[in-house]
Scaffold this active site. Structure first.
Site, short mmCIF file in Angstrom:
data_model
loop_
_atom_site.label_atom_id
_atom_site.label_comp_id
_atom_site.label_asym_id
_atom_site.label_seq_id
_atom_site.Cartn_x
_atom_site.Cartn_y
_atom_site.Cartn_z
N HIS A 29 0.93 -1.22 -0.19
CA HIS A 29 0.01 0.03 -0.03
C HIS A 29 0.75 1.05 -0.05
O HIS A 29 0.48 2.37 -0.24
CB HIS A 29 -1.04 -0.11 1.42
CG HIS A 29 -2.26 0.71 0.85
ND1 HIS A 29 -2.50 1.44 -0.26
CD2 HIS A 29 -3.36 0.87 1.69
CE1 HIS A 29 -3.56 2.04 -0.08
NE2 HIS A 29 -4.18 1.67 1.12
N ASP A 40 -2.39 2.26 -4.70
CA ASP A 40 -3.66 2.50 -3.96
C ASP A 40 -4.64 1.62 -4.21
O ASP A 40 -4.47 0.55 -5.26
CB ASP A 40 -3.91 3.84 -4.60
CG ASP A 40 -3.20 5.10 -4.00
OD1 ASP A 40 -2.46 4.97 -2.86
OD2 ASP A 40 -2.99 6.12 -4.92
#
Length: 455
Positions: free
Chosen positions: A428, A432
């Site tokens: 992450h 995204d």
């Protein structure tokens, strides 16, 4: 003249290796390219072949020792040195070889250069004829074959020059036992059959035997403390490092594989006949992943300090479960290969991974990884990223489910479809959720609307 065997350097960044098993002992005969010992490094497990034919004079390190590269680990002498070496006469493997080669006893006891009554320059001895016929079988393999009533000439080998190895014999015995114990078996992951690896040799006929798989290790004794193997210790270190380094997020998509299931069922026999490799589901998934990664390069990228490395090529890591751990061979430049090229690469890398014949550069440099946890029956898994990749795709089990379908007029109906779950684990820090979702949606469309040539 004695030849020194050194610990090889299995990659630029490798400086040591652990000797996990000696396949030959002092006094044993060995052929050139026949495996001498097994090593484990932080890159690969491998069998190291002998550089020459001769007699193993000494081994300088015990099993389990970690040795610096280029250190001498063994010495191999000429076959003629065996005449005066007590260790040769006492070797169980050489005794077994003598039992299987009538006339070989006199050959091993006669000093080099001395002729027996039956030996002339024009007529080879029976031992020489037998030795020539069994040149690709080690004494240990021949002894195992004799003890288990196996015809080695019918067994497809996976060693150098198709030599039958100890693992080939053990694998065959597992198949034979499984055939006797389970006349009906469930489908398991497909592996290349012996006849596709060695068309010149006749495959052993084992009724109802499953494809070759590794037997699970022996169950530990309750209360026993078992040290980690080199490979297991490395896996533990890397998994903990990945979990601590990258904030993992997972997203699961449900994919209708009916179109591909029907295509595979229709084409698998012809595909194998034409190309010599089985048509499995993995090439469809790998090709779909490569096509999708070209459209979403961020999923194929890596984080380097405060920058993002967008890789020029798509190097697909394919996780392979082994009896002794897990290894990830890599299909380099997958975006440049057609379907058949990917299928052949997957079959070849998996087979050589199980045979410990991978090269260091074949298990490094991945940019995206596929792991097929669904072969064990699970719906899907939440995998740990294979560093320094930024994403990994777990393949769930393929099963038939009732699905609500809506036609072009908005009418709903229930149909039986072949459904598979895919779980994308991603870092992450650079990917995204929106990027991951778009990637998986495109991947799903590619599989559900498959229109790629498979030859």
């Amino acid at each position: 003249m004695p030849i020194e065997v050194t610990m090889p350097q299995m990659g630029e960044s490798i400086f040591e290796g652990t000797i996990t098993r000696w396949l030959k002992k002092p006094g044993d005969a060995i052929e050139k390219d026949e495996p001498l010992f097994e090593i484990s490094t932080d890159k690969v497990d491998a069998e190291i072949p002998s550089p020459v034919s001769g007699i193993v004079r000494e081994t300088r390190f015990p099993e389990g020792a970690t040795v610096q590269v280029n250190s001498v680990v063994a010495v191999i002498g000429d076959v003629s040195e065996a005449a005066g070496a007590p260790s040769v006469a006492a070797s169980p493997e050489l005794q077994a070889a003598a039992e299987l080669q009538p006339g070989a006893e006199s050959a091993t006891r006669t000093p080099a250069g001395e002729e027996t009554p039956a030996q002339t320059k024009d007529a080879p001895t029976r031992a020489e004829e037998e030795g020539a016929r069994h040149v690709r079988y080690s004494p240990l393999v021949r002894r195992m074959a004799k003890d288990n009533n196996i015809d080695l000439d019918q067994l497809g080998g996976t060693g150098p020059e198709r030599r039958v190895t100890k693992e080939d014999v053990l694998r065959y015995l597992e198949q034979r036992e499984a055939a006797a114990a389970r006349p009906t078996v469930s489908a398991v992951p497909e592996t290349p059959a012996p006849e596709t690896r060695a068309p010149a040799r006749k495959a052993v006929s084992v009724p109802a035997a499953p494809p070759a798989t590794s037997a699970p290790p022996a169950a530990p004794v309750p209360g026993e403390l078992v040290p980690l193997t080199k490979m297991r210790a490395i896996i533990a270190q890397r998994m903990a490092q990945s979990a601590q380094t990258a904030p993992h997020v997972h997203t699961v998509f449900r994919v209708d594989m009916t179109r591909i299931v029907q295509l595979r069922e229709r084409e698998k026999a012809k595909f194998e006949q034409r190309n010599g490799v089985k048509l499995t589901y993995m090439p469809f998934i790998a090709v779909a992943a490569a096509l999708t990664l070209r459209k979403f390069p961020i999923v194929n990228a890596s984080l380097e300090g405060d920058s993002i490395r967008y890789h020029q090529n798509i190097n697909l890591g394919i996780a392979v479960a082994l009896e002794w751990g897990l290894i990830v061979p890599v299909i380099k430049q997958a975006e440049e290969r057609n379907f058949l090229g990917v299928a052949r690469s997957i079959a070849d890398l998996a087979e050589r991974a199980r045979g410990k014949r991978l090269k260091p550069d074949e298990i490094s440099g991945s940019t995206f990884t596929l792991t097929n946890s669904g072969i064990f029956g699970e719906e899907f898994g939440t995998p740990i990223i294979n560093q320094p990749d930024s994403a990994i795709l777990a393949i769930g089990g393929l099963r038939k489910d009732p699905v609500v379908l809506t036609d072009e007029h908005g009418n709903d109906s229930i149909a039986i479809r072949s459904i598979q779950h895919f779980c994308l684990g991603f870092d992450h820090r650079i990917i995204d959720g929106a990027d991951a979702g778009r990637f998986m949606n495109e991947f799903k469309k590619t599989l559900e609307n498959w229109n790629q040539e498979i030859d």
